[in-house]
Each structure stands twice: as structure tokens, then as C-alpha cells.
Design a protein around this motif. Structure first.
Motif, PDB file in Angstrom:
ATOM      1  N   ILE A 107      11.443 -10.837 -47.750  1.00 44.06           N
ATOM      2  CA  ILE A 107      10.662 -11.374 -48.857  1.00 44.06           C
ATOM      3  C   ILE A 107      10.534 -10.379 -49.995  1.00 44.06           C
ATOM      4  O   ILE A 107      10.270 -10.748 -51.116  1.00 44.06           O
ATOM      5  N   SER A 108      10.806  -9.106 -49.694  1.00 41.93           N
ATOM      6  CA  SER A 108      10.500  -8.099 -50.710  1.00 41.93           C
ATOM      7  C   SER A 108      11.723  -7.465 -51.346  1.00 41.93           C
ATOM      8  O   SER A 108      11.593  -6.638 -52.239  1.00 41.93           O
ATOM      9  N   ILE A 109      12.917  -7.824 -50.894  1.00 41.98           N
ATOM     10  CA  ILE A 109      14.093  -7.199 -51.492  1.00 41.98           C
ATOM     11  C   ILE A 109      15.112  -8.262 -51.905  1.00 41.98           C
ATOM     12  O   ILE A 109      15.215  -9.313 -51.291  1.00 41.98           O
ATOM     13  N   PRO A 110      15.873  -7.968 -52.955  1.00 43.60           N
ATOM     14  CA  PRO A 110      16.944  -8.870 -53.347  1.00 43.60           C
ATOM     15  C   PRO A 110      18.056  -8.820 -52.313  1.00 43.60           C
ATOM     16  O   PRO A 110      18.371  -7.751 -51.792  1.00 43.60           O
ATOM     17  N   CYS A 111      18.641  -9.956 -51.993  1.00 48.16           N
ATOM     18  CA  CYS A 111      19.673  -9.975 -50.960  1.00 48.16           C
ATOM     19  C   CYS A 111      20.386 -11.325 -50.946  1.00 48.16           C
ATOM     20  O   CYS A 111      19.937 -12.270 -51.572  1.00 48.16           O
ATOM     21  N   ASN A 112      21.480 -11.371 -50.228  1.00 49.70           N
ATOM     22  CA  ASN A 112      22.153 -12.635 -49.963  1.00 49.70           C
ATOM     23  C   ASN A 112      21.477 -13.296 -48.784  1.00 49.70           C
ATOM     24  O   ASN A 112      21.305 -12.666 -47.747  1.00 49.70           O
ATOM     25  N   LYS A 113      21.131 -14.548 -48.917  1.00 48.79           N
ATOM     26  CA  LYS A 113      20.355 -15.163 -47.845  1.00 48.79           C
ATOM     27  C   LYS A 113      20.480 -16.674 -47.816  1.00 48.79           C
ATOM     28  O   LYS A 113      20.819 -17.304 -48.802  1.00 48.79           O
ATOM     29  N   ASN A 116       8.420  -8.380 -36.304  1.00 48.26           N
ATOM     30  CA  ASN A 116       7.686  -7.120 -36.258  1.00 48.26           C
ATOM     31  C   ASN A 116       8.055  -6.167 -37.383  1.00 48.26           C
ATOM     32  O   ASN A 116       7.577  -5.050 -37.441  1.00 48.26           O
ATOM     33  N   THR A 117       8.954  -6.635 -38.235  1.00 47.78           N
ATOM     34  CA  THR A 117       9.419  -5.747 -39.289  1.00 47.78           C
ATOM     35  C   THR A 117       8.615  -5.970 -40.560  1.00 47.78           C
ATOM     36  O   THR A 117       8.655  -7.038 -41.155  1.00 47.78           O
ATOM     37  N   PHE A 118       7.880  -4.953 -40.947  1.00 50.18           N
ATOM     38  CA  PHE A 118       7.068  -5.096 -42.146  1.00 50.18           C
ATOM     39  C   PHE A 118       7.696  -4.374 -43.319  1.00 50.18           C
ATOM     40  O   PHE A 118       7.612  -4.791 -44.451  1.00 50.18           O
ATOM     41  N   ASN A 119       8.358  -3.271 -43.006  1.00 50.82           N
ATOM     42  CA  ASN A 119       9.000  -2.495 -44.050  1.00 50.82           C
ATOM     43  C   ASN A 119      10.480  -2.867 -44.128  1.00 50.82           C
ATOM     44  O   ASN A 119      11.246  -2.576 -43.223  1.00 50.82           O
ATOM     45  N   GLY A 175       4.147 -11.852 -38.224  1.00 51.12           N
ATOM     46  CA  GLY A 175       5.165 -11.226 -39.055  1.00 51.12           C
ATOM     47  C   GLY A 175       6.344 -12.113 -39.396  1.00 51.12           C
ATOM     48  O   GLY A 175       7.191 -11.740 -40.195  1.00 51.12           O
ATOM     49  N   ALA A 176       6.390 -13.294 -38.785  1.00 51.50           N
ATOM     50  CA  ALA A 176       7.569 -14.140 -38.975  1.00 51.50           C
ATOM     51  C   ALA A 176       7.691 -14.572 -40.426  1.00 51.50           C
ATOM     52  O   ALA A 176       6.703 -14.981 -41.044  1.00 51.50           O
ATOM     53  N   ARG A 177       8.917 -14.524 -40.939  1.00 55.83           N
ATOM     54  CA  ARG A 177       9.135 -14.762 -42.356  1.00 55.83           C
ATOM     55  C   ARG A 177       8.864 -16.205 -42.770  1.00 55.83           C
ATOM     56  O   ARG A 177       8.701 -16.494 -43.942  1.00 55.83           O
ATOM     57  N   ASN A 178       8.862 -17.135 -41.805  1.00 61.96           N
ATOM     58  CA  ASN A 178       8.629 -18.520 -42.216  1.00 61.96           C
ATOM     59  C   ASN A 178       7.206 -19.016 -41.945  1.00 61.96           C
ATOM     60  O   ASN A 178       6.880 -20.158 -42.229  1.00 61.96           O
TER      61      ASN A 178
END
Lengths: 345, 345
Positions: free
Chosen positions: A156-162, A131-134, A194-197
Motif C-alpha cells: 500500500i505504501s510503495i509504487p509497484c506492478n500489481k 505480518n509485514t508492516f514495513n 496486517g492483511a492488505r485486503n
DNA sequence: GTGAAAGCGCTAACAA
DNA sequence: TTGTTAGCGCTTTCAC
């Protein structure tokens, strides 16, 4: 505690007429302290059932040895396997774990993340809620210097460790397999909006169709809400009522695939002879269904352990905070009877 | 944190030329503080991204707002539902949760319990591991004054606060149902040897047989190790190779029942016409199997929530520490096709 | 080898 | 209404 206050260093010190500093050192085997004092101190500590007050220790050290984990859904086979991996890795490094569900919307996810942080965790492991879009609030957390590693459902929209599974490949493998088994009209039950995958799996599906020159049919790409057995069941019934029916479905997860199979059974459709089904997740029950379920296996244990290892590494080496490492694990195709029509064709 | 140290009350105080005490009160809306100061303080706090240092707060208050949960197995549907219930209840009261698996033996369970306690949890929720035979170390924890509530798999030899399902009744309901459906030779796949609910379920099974004047056959009472699908599968094959075969099995859990059904299918045994199967746990997948699975439903969510509520109540009212409240929830029989031979008989 | 003292960041009793 | 002071329990420099 009620009447009996917990013993402190002071209590031990007074009993031996020494200072708390000495007691503290003795208990931690500081080389300066004489063996005699050490023995005495430890004896008293033992008899008093002394345990260091973690609140004081944490305050001194400004760290807690706690890792926070936030994910959309605890009641879920795949979540459980990832958590198991995390727990195992954490224990190796003497970290404890705090778990928290993201909650029903973006606001609660944000609140929960901060609740975890405010509880004093040394770092955060996050699987992003559907449910997180932002995603910018994650950046606030990063900017305040908290170590954070994302796993499975990663931003998907920010640089991060993942670290996540190669969902594109998973979608591709599933679809390619169905094609190779001779199915021609392959539908796809998508994951939650909204799921990232969801999108990578869809793209894997589309790419496989394209690579094998199969026309995409938009009617065969079905949105899902809950992604549970029931929805797989009903959406399959719906699809099979249409004029153009599919002859195979690649389901976003095993639960939906199980519902799909139940619906096909209800309709007396022969699996795998006339219809192929592939799930995603490789739940153990897939082995014991009728028919057994073909699925894409992701190693939750591995993802969990690696995510935890990455996080602990960052905690211990703050210089790596903004390295934005990205790890991807390979899914694998587990072929079973729901899609294997062997020498039929 | 690397370069940028976290802001403290002192930082805010210096900016406004007031003392930390005032800042502390202002932030918590103490009635004594003027609105003007409150506004100023909150503005600065906001701009600095001030967050109270939980380590210091905990040290002052000697409490953390953390609840520790220890249970034998996280990767498990029923565990997940209980955890979900706990999380929900905890959030209502602003508690965070720490989860920990008991580990492989009694020693690790003990270590993990203390690790949780040493991490500063305000109380402990414990489901006793199957491998724990000596329960006295729980008494040490109780005697040191830590609030502890047991759930699901509760101690049998020590007085304590606890909540569990009426496993005896669950076993009885399952067996009685099979009897009423006309099955005569009812076997039972027992739970794990050390599991706290194994014996009650067995006793429920035995009592039902007795009440309906059915002779107990010791060959039909089978020990289980892992209690997973695979074991149900193989133990069923084994049973069906014997001279005296059962015509029904009451399985300790749904996983085993799923394996049992797969084995019977392999043997071409007609369910439910010639053979009845009942599980325990009521996993969602039971609804979508072929045949659908009769099971005993326990409300994990309810147990989890009530256990958490009880614990928080004790934490807030230390007088209740040794009340040794015992709550029991009712299981219910969910009849599906694996045991329903209707007007057959 | 051990003690004295300071301080982690916060809260609360007491003063002013 | 705000400041002063003490202290939660522990660790760690610096003395001796």
C-alpha cells in the motif's frame, strides 16, 4: 550422480571428432550446420541420453526460466486457485515455478524473498504477508533491478506492478446485498490485522451502510486473528450473547462464514429467515452446505494468470520494469441460501 | 538487468587490488584469510549489494539446492498440507522448492518431470498422476541417477523410494466403523480409476465386509471420475433411486462425502439415524458441517516432511539412491456425527 | 560449414 | 596469507 557422470557436449564431440561448438549448433538446429552432422550429433545425443546442463546454460544466458512465487499461505483454497492460474500461464511461456511461503514474520518473508532471488529466479510474484508492516525491503529488490509483480495482497505504501481484486467493491457488494435482503444490523468479521485486503473490505462495508443510511455500530466490527472456522464459530457465539445482537454477518472469508453458520445452528437461529451470512472467496463447499453459502467470488485463476503474464512481459521487456502497472479485477456476488430470504422481509 | 549490471567478485577485487580468489575466500570466511581483508571485502560487498551469482555457483558445484515437486493437483486441501510439510522440511536444510502439476495426461507428466530435472533440481518428489499407467519412464529418471522419492500416490509396478498412507487400513477403518455402528448395506464411492490409492482403499473396504461376514454387493461399488462434491451429490441421488438402496457410504474423499450429505439432505434422509457417511482426508470443514463429517485423517504434513527428509538424505548420500525404502504412515479414524448413531442401532 | 578461443562468475588445487 | 591457474559446460564471435 554416482559413478556415471552425465554426458556433455564434449562427449558427443569426441565421439564424432568434431568440436563442441559444432555439436552445440547442431543440437539447436543452427542453419550453418550440414544435415549430415546434425543427424549424427542428434543420434549420439539421443543414445547417450544427453541433456543440456542447465547450470551452464543459465550461466551463459544469465537467466534461468524460473519464476519465484511467495505468498503467506499455501494451504488455502484461494491461494491454490491463484497458483493454478500462474502455473498455467507460466507453462505457456516455458517458465518453471518456485513456490515459497512467506513464513511467520517480516524477517522470514524478507529472507525467503532473497532466498528465491538467490536461487536464480528471473522474477518474483509476491503476495504480501499479513505480518509485514514495513514494505521498504521490497523497494530494495526493485532497485536491484529484479522484476517483481505483486498479486492479491499488494503493497500500500510503495509504487509497484500489481494486480488485485477490488476488495472495496467486494465488501460493498456483500453488505449491500444483505441490506437489500432486509437485514438491519449487519456485523462484519474483519480480516487479519496486517492483511492488505482487510481495510478495503471494511471500507466497502462501511460505505454500503452509509449509502443506505444505516448507522454504524462499532460493536459489530470484529477483529479476527486466524480467520478460520473455529474463530467464526466462537466470535458468533460471543456476538449473540451481547445485548445488541446483529441479524447478519459479512465475514472476511468463507471459512469464518462456515463457522458462523455452525454457531447459529447451535443457537437454533433460522438462516436466512432471521439471520443472513455472507462469506468471501466462494469456496466450492459453499454450494453444498446447509444452508448454501452466499459469497463474493474472486477469480484466483485469473489473478494468477494475469500476474504471471505481467511478470513475464516485464522480464522480456526490462524497459517496463518501473511502469508500475496496477490491474484490478472485479469480484462478483454469488447469492445462495444463507442470505436469501426472498419474499420474506 | 537494465543499465546497472550486477556486481561480481571481480568488481570487489578490483576495488581492493586483490584477486577474486581472495575475495571469494574472504566472503566465505575461509580461515586462511586475514581478518583485515575479510573486513574490507565484506564492507565493499555490502556497499555494492553483492550477491553471489547462483548460476556460476551451481555450475561449479553441479547442484542447485532446489527440489522439484510434481503432483496431480495443487488446488486440493490434502495436497496443500503435504506441500506445507515439504516446505518446512526443505527450509531446515536450506533447500528451495519448485512445484509443478503433472498435467492432463501421461505425456505431460513426463514432460513436466523432465522440465523440472532440466531446470537443475537436485532431486524430485513425485505423486503419480491418476492418468499415468505406464510407470517405466520413472525408471529412466532413476537410471540416469536422479534422486527421486514418491509420496502419497506411489508407483505400484517399479521398485522405488516412497512414502504413503496405509490406504488399505484407511478403507478398512472407515468400513469397520460403519459396520460397528450397525449399518448393513454399505456402499463405496471409489477413487479415480488411475489413482494409486483407489485400489488399496477398495480392498480395505472389501476386507472389512468380509471380516464381518457381510455380503459384497457389486451395485454398491461406484466408480468416480472427478471425485468432487457434485459427483458425490449426483451419484448419491442415483444410488437412492435404485431398488436396493445402501444405508451408508464410504466415500473416497471428503469432497464427495460433502456432496453425498447434501444429496441425502435433499432426499430428507436422516443422518446418521438412517444413513451413515464417512469421508477420507479429514478436511477442516468436516467439523463445521451439518452433520459433522466422520473421516479418515492422513497426516499430509507428516508425509510431506518425511518424503522431503528422505529425498534430502539420498541427495546427500548418493549411495542410498537405490535403497528403495518404503515408508507407510498410519491413517486414523475421526468419528463425528455423520456416522455416529450411538445407542440407536 | 566448421573450428578456435574467449568468457559467463565462481571455486579450489597448487604455488609462492 | 595471498596469487595463479584451471575448469565447471555452454554459447558465440571471429577466423578459415
Amino acid at each position: 550422480m554416482p559413478a556415471n557422470k552425465k554426458p556433455t557436449l564434449k562427449d558427443i564431440a569426441e565421439k564424432l571428432n568434431i568440436t563442441v561448438a559444432t555439436v552445440s549448433r547442431a543440437l539447436r538446429n543452427h542453419p550453418d550446420i550440414s544435415q549430415k552432422i546434425k543427424d549424427q550429433v542428434k543420434l549420439i545425443a539421443e543414445s547417450l541420453h544427453y541433456r543440456p546442463n542447465s547450470f551452464a546454460v543459465n550461466l551463459r544466458k544469465q537467466s534461468s526460466g524460473l519464476i519465484g512465487i511467495m505468498l503467506p499461505k499455501i494451504v488455502h483454497y484461494y491461494s491454490s486457485t491463484m497458483i493454478k492460474g500462474m502455473v498455467g500461464e507460466a507453462q505457456k511461456h516455458n517458465y518453471q515455478i518456485m513456490i515459497c511461503e512467506s513464513g511467520i514474520n517480516e524477517e522470514t518473508e524478507k529472507e525467503n524473498a532473497w532466498a528465491l532471488l538467490n536461487s536464480g529466479v528471473d522474477g518474483l510474484l509476491v503476495s504480501v504477508s499479513n505480518n509485514t508492516f514495513n514494505e521498504t525491503y521490497f523497494q530494495d529488490i526493485q532497485q536491484e533491478g529484479y522484476p517483481i509483480v505483486f498479486f492479491d495482497k499488494v503493497p500500500i505504501s510503495i509504487p509497484c506492478n500489481k494486480i488485485s481484486t477490488d476488495d472495496f467493491k467486494g465488501g460493498y457488494l456483500a453488505t449491500e446485498h444483505l441490506i437489500q435482503q432486509g437485514y438491519k444490523k449487519i456485523a462484519h468479521f474483519k480480516g487479519q490485522a496486517g492483511a492488505r485486503n482487510t481495510i478495503p473490505r471494511l471500507h466497502g462495508y462501511l460505505k454500503a451502510l452509509q449509502d443506505y443510511s444505516i448507522q454504524v455500530n462499532e460493536q459489530f466490527i470484529i477483529d479476527s486473528i486466524e480467520c478460520r472456522e473455529e474463530e467464526g464459530y466462537h466470535k458468533t457465539l460471543f456476538l449473540m450473547q451481547q445485548k445488541k445482537k446483529p441479524d447478519a454477518i459479512f465475514c472476511e472469508n468463507d471459512e469464518m462464514a462456515i463457522g458462523t453458520i455452525a454457531a447459529l445452528r447451535y443457537l437454533n437461529v433460522n438462516i436466512p429467515h432471521d439471520f443472513g451470512v455472507v462469506g468471501f472467496c466462494n469456496m466450492p463447499v459453499g454450494n453444498y452446505m446447509q444452508p448454501t453459502l452466499t459469497s463474493i467470488a474472486q477469480s484466483g485463476d485469473e489473478i494468477g494468470a494475469k500476474a504471471m503474464a505481467m511478470l513475464i512481459d516485464i522480464i522480456k521487456n526490462p524497459g517496463k520494469l518501473n511502469d508500475n502497472i496496477s490491474l484490478v479485477t472485479e469480484p462478483s456476488l454469488i447469492i445462495r441460501n444463507s442470505s436469501l430470504r426472498l419474499n420474506h422481509h
